[in-house]
Write a protein that holds these residues in place. Structure first.
Motif, PDB file in Angstrom:
ATOM      1  N   PRO A   1      44.220  42.045  48.635  1.00 25.55           N
ATOM      2  CA  PRO A   1      45.510  42.625  48.248  1.00 25.55           C
ATOM      3  C   PRO A   1      45.420  43.284  46.865  1.00 25.55           C
ATOM      4  O   PRO A   1      44.614  42.867  46.026  1.00 25.55           O
ATOM      5  CB  PRO A   1      46.445  41.417  48.195  1.00 25.55           C
ATOM      6  N   ILE A   2      46.253  44.295  46.665  1.00 19.98           N
ATOM      7  CA  ILE A   2      46.196  45.046  45.403  1.00 19.98           C
ATOM      8  C   ILE A   2      46.420  44.126  44.209  1.00 19.98           C
ATOM      9  O   ILE A   2      45.722  44.228  43.191  1.00 19.98           O
ATOM     10  CB  ILE A   2      47.244  46.181  45.416  1.00 19.98           C
ATOM     11  N   GLU A   3      47.369  43.207  44.333  1.00 14.77           N
ATOM     12  CA  GLU A   3      47.661  42.316  43.198  1.00 14.77           C
ATOM     13  C   GLU A   3      46.438  41.486  42.822  1.00 14.77           C
ATOM     14  O   GLU A   3      46.177  41.254  41.643  1.00 14.77           O
ATOM     15  CB  GLU A   3      48.840  41.399  43.543  1.00 14.77           C
ATOM     16  N   GLU A   4      45.711  41.050  43.842  1.00 14.75           N
ATOM     17  CA  GLU A   4      44.512  40.264  43.574  1.00 14.75           C
ATOM     18  C   GLU A   4      43.403  41.156  42.999  1.00 14.75           C
ATOM     19  O   GLU A   4      42.665  40.754  42.091  1.00 14.75           O
ATOM     20  CB  GLU A   4      44.034  39.607  44.871  1.00 14.75           C
ATOM     21  N   ALA A   5      43.339  42.369  43.518  1.00 15.93           N
ATOM     22  CA  ALA A   5      42.300  43.293  43.047  1.00 15.93           C
ATOM     23  C   ALA A   5      42.465  43.627  41.578  1.00 15.93           C
ATOM     24  O   ALA A   5      41.489  43.853  40.868  1.00 15.93           O
ATOM     25  CB  ALA A   5      42.337  44.571  43.882  1.00 15.93           C
ATOM     26  N   LYS A   6      43.706  43.646  41.139  1.00 16.54           N
ATOM     27  CA  LYS A   6      43.956  43.988  39.731  1.00 16.54           C
ATOM     28  C   LYS A   6      43.208  43.055  38.785  1.00 16.54           C
ATOM     29  O   LYS A   6      42.804  43.452  37.700  1.00 16.54           O
ATOM     30  CB  LYS A   6      45.451  43.893  39.425  1.00 16.54           C
ATOM     31  N   THR A   7      43.070  41.808  39.187  1.00 15.23           N
ATOM     32  CA  THR A   7      42.440  40.839  38.291  1.00 15.23           C
ATOM     33  C   THR A   7      41.000  40.520  38.667  1.00 15.23           C
ATOM     34  O   THR A   7      40.274  39.958  37.857  1.00 15.23           O
ATOM     35  CB  THR A   7      43.241  39.517  38.291  1.00 15.23           C
ATOM     36  N   THR A   8      40.598  40.861  39.879  1.00 12.45           N
ATOM     37  CA  THR A   8      39.233  40.482  40.289  1.00 12.45           C
ATOM     38  C   THR A   8      38.227  41.623  40.173  1.00 12.45           C
ATOM     39  O   THR A   8      37.043  41.387  40.011  1.00 12.45           O
ATOM     40  CB  THR A   8      39.218  39.977  41.750  1.00 12.45           C
ATOM     41  N   ILE A   9      38.698  42.848  40.268  1.00 16.06           N
ATOM     42  CA  ILE A   9      37.761  43.971  40.179  1.00 16.06           C
ATOM     43  C   ILE A   9      37.482  44.291  38.720  1.00 16.06           C
ATOM     44  O   ILE A   9      38.396  44.373  37.909  1.00 16.06           O
ATOM     45  CB  ILE A   9      38.333  45.201  40.903  1.00 16.06           C
ATOM     46  N   HIS A  10      36.201  44.430  38.428  1.00 20.37           N
ATOM     47  CA  HIS A  10      35.844  44.780  37.051  1.00 20.37           C
ATOM     48  C   HIS A  10      34.589  45.632  37.060  1.00 20.37           C
ATOM     49  O   HIS A  10      33.884  45.730  38.071  1.00 20.37           O
ATOM     50  CB  HIS A  10      35.636  43.516  36.211  1.00 20.37           C
ATOM     51  N   LEU A  11      34.318  46.237  35.920  1.00 16.33           N
ATOM     52  CA  LEU A  11      33.127  47.081  35.814  1.00 16.33           C
ATOM     53  C   LEU A  11      31.877  46.227  35.903  1.00 16.33           C
ATOM     54  O   LEU A  11      31.856  45.083  35.443  1.00 16.33           O
ATOM     55  CB  LEU A  11      33.130  47.830  34.478  1.00 16.33           C
ATOM     56  N   LEU A  12      30.824  46.810  36.472  1.00 14.41           N
ATOM     57  CA  LEU A  12      29.558  46.095  36.612  1.00 14.41           C
ATOM     58  C   LEU A  12      28.933  45.811  35.250  1.00 14.41           C
ATOM     59  O   LEU A  12      28.358  44.759  35.007  1.00 14.41           O
ATOM     60  CB  LEU A  12      28.613  46.944  37.461  1.00 14.41           C
ATOM     61  N   LYS A  13      29.064  46.782  34.360  1.00 11.33           N
ATOM     62  CA  LYS A  13      28.539  46.613  33.001  1.00 11.33           C
ATOM     63  C   LYS A  13      29.576  47.191  32.035  1.00 11.33           C
ATOM     64  O   LYS A  13      30.409  48.006  32.449  1.00 11.33           O
ATOM     65  CB  LYS A  13      27.194  47.325  32.850  1.00 11.33           C
ATOM     66  N   PRO A  14      29.520  46.796  30.764  1.00 16.24           N
ATOM     67  CA  PRO A  14      30.528  47.298  29.830  1.00 16.24           C
ATOM     68  C   PRO A  14      30.560  48.824  29.793  1.00 16.24           C
ATOM     69  O   PRO A  14      29.515  49.476  29.908  1.00 16.24           O
ATOM     70  CB  PRO A  14      30.076  46.729  28.482  1.00 16.24           C
ATOM     71  N   TYR A  15      31.751  49.359  29.642  1.00 17.21           N
ATOM     72  CA  TYR A  15      31.893  50.818  29.610  1.00 17.21           C
ATOM     73  C   TYR A  15      31.121  51.371  28.413  1.00 17.21           C
ATOM     74  O   TYR A  15      31.363  50.962  27.269  1.00 17.21           O
ATOM     75  CB  TYR A  15      33.368  51.190  29.517  1.00 17.21           C
TER      76      TYR A  15
ATOM     77  N   HIS B   1      42.638  51.349  31.446  1.00 19.86           N
ATOM     78  CA  HIS B   1      43.626  51.190  32.519  1.00 19.86           C
ATOM     79  C   HIS B   1      44.515  49.990  32.207  1.00 19.86           C
ATOM     80  O   HIS B   1      44.002  48.950  31.781  1.00 19.86           O
ATOM     81  CB  HIS B   1      42.930  50.985  33.860  1.00 19.86           C
ATOM     82  N   PRO B   2      45.805  50.120  32.439  1.00 13.82           N
ATOM     83  CA  PRO B   2      46.722  49.031  32.084  1.00 13.82           C
ATOM     84  C   PRO B   2      46.386  47.720  32.793  1.00 13.82           C
ATOM     85  O   PRO B   2      46.607  46.648  32.254  1.00 13.82           O
ATOM     86  CB  PRO B   2      48.090  49.528  32.541  1.00 13.82           C
ATOM     87  N   ASN B   3      45.844  47.841  34.005  1.00 16.00           N
ATOM     88  CA  ASN B   3      45.582  46.623  34.776  1.00 16.00           C
ATOM     89  C   ASN B   3      44.229  46.022  34.489  1.00 16.00           C
ATOM     90  O   ASN B   3      43.948  44.909  34.900  1.00 16.00           O
ATOM     91  CB  ASN B   3      45.662  46.934  36.264  1.00 16.00           C
ATOM     92  N   PHE B   4      43.391  46.798  33.829  1.00 12.40           N
ATOM     93  CA  PHE B   4      42.023  46.327  33.666  1.00 12.40           C
ATOM     94  C   PHE B   4      41.883  45.358  32.499  1.00 12.40           C
ATOM     95  O   PHE B   4      42.410  45.570  31.430  1.00 12.40           O
ATOM     96  CB  PHE B   4      41.073  47.500  33.438  1.00 12.40           C
ATOM     97  N   ARG B   5      41.158  44.283  32.749  1.00 10.19           N
ATOM     98  CA  ARG B   5      40.752  43.365  31.685  1.00 10.19           C
ATOM     99  C   ARG B   5      39.315  42.953  31.985  1.00 10.19           C
ATOM    100  O   ARG B   5      38.948  42.799  33.150  1.00 10.19           O
ATOM    101  CB  ARG B   5      41.620  42.099  31.649  1.00 10.19           C
TER     102      ARG B   5
END
Lengths: 231, 82
Positions: A140-154, A200-204
């Motif tokens: 779900p999108i809500e879950e993706a907001k917190t679980t998806i992250h970059l593979l390596k630091p930007y 991105h506002p959702n990204f942490r």
């Protein structure tokens, strides 16, 4: 980029139509394989399909640069929507309003710099597609907001494609001057909470609790603020 | 019903493969999402290359068989030594 606005797409569609017409004509009439039918078939099975592939490939690569393409995976919708928003003050949205980035702002910022940057980026994109269909398709999108992250630091190198860190205006900012070495070496991220905020506002980053987005005030005149130069 | 010669069958297969390849490529143009684009650039191009290869092979085989047949006819028409 829509089909209507791209001459390459029109060329590809025209080649496809001609190829299909020749093939269907051959399949209906079934003439013997003589010199004339061989020439026709060479166009229907060789020349025109190669035209479709050539124009279609370029068009396909261009399509993969667009924000609409990135946002077509549902887990990217929050990021793409934020970029689309004319009221958002996130880094990604501010860059999307810059005419130099525009509708290709995802690709412009996430494409790796360097000689083989495009190839590396495309390979990374293939990995994203694979992960999406194998792991994230039903998240779900809500879950993706917190679980998806970059593979390596930007990497700051990506910011420094435009913001070279050499410009006078850039160096006049006290924080830039103080952290110049760290920024260039990548020890301090431009897109971190203490500097320009997350893109991105959702990204942490993993392990960091979600916080309020946007650290920048909203621009008052977007034509001046967002389409300006990158010192 | 007389079965079609192998070259005609190969051309037929080539036509079907090309239609499938072109269909995939057109799908990616009209609906540029990850799956259609990846499918067009991998499966579509693979099918297209295979179909062109099949067509060229069929034409080559057809020309060769015509040449062999013509040579055999020439040789059979040549007067035999007494």
């Amino acid at each position: 980029m829509t089909v209507q606005s791209s001459p390459l797409a029109v060329v590809a569609l025209a080649c496809a139509a001609l190829s299909a017409a020749i093939i269907v004509g051959y399949l209906i009439l079934r003439p013997p394989l003589g010199p004339s039918s061989r020439i026709w078939l060479l166009f229907g099975l060789g020349v025109f399909p190669i035209g479709v592939a050539f124009a279609g490939n370029i068009q396909g690569f261009e399509a993969t640069k667009e924000r609409q393409f990135c946002g077509s995976c549902h887990v990217m919708i929050p990021h793409a929507s934020d970029s689309n928003s004319i009221t958002s003050v996130s880094l990604s949205s501010r860059h999307a309003r810059n005419k130099l980035f525009g509708n290709e702002n995802c690709y412009s910022c996430h494409a790796d710099y360097g000689m083989f940057g495009t190839i590396v980026t495309k390979l990374g994109g293939m990995r994203h597609v694979w992960l999406y269909y194998t792991e994230y398709r039903n998240v779900p999108i809500e879950e993706a907001k917190t679980t998806i992250h970059l593979l390596k630091p930007y990497p700051n190198d990506n910011c420094m494609q435009c913001h070279s860190t050499e410009g006078k205006l850039w160096l006049e900012v006290p924080d830039h001057k103080a952290s110049l070495g760290d920024v260039r070496q990548g020890r301090v991220s431009c897109a971190s909470a203490g500097c320009h905020g997350y893109a991105h506002p959702n990204f942490r980053p993993p392990g960091e609790a979600p916080a309020e987005p946007a650290v920048h005030p909203a621009p008052t005149d977007s034509s001046k603020t967002d389409a300006g130069s990158a010192p | 019903m007389k079965p079609p010669p192998p070259t005609s069958r190969l051309v037929l297969v080539s036509c079907v493969l090309t239609l499938a390849a072109v269909g995939l490529m057109v799908w990616s143009l009209l609906d540029p999402r990850p799956v259609p684009v990846v499918a067009a650039m991998s499966i579509g191009q693979g099918l297209g290359t295979a179909s062109l290869g099949a067509f060229l092979y069929a034409v080559g085989a057809d020309l060769r068989s015509r040449y062999v047949r013509a040579r055999a006819e020439r040789e059979s028409a040549r007067p035999r030594p007494p």
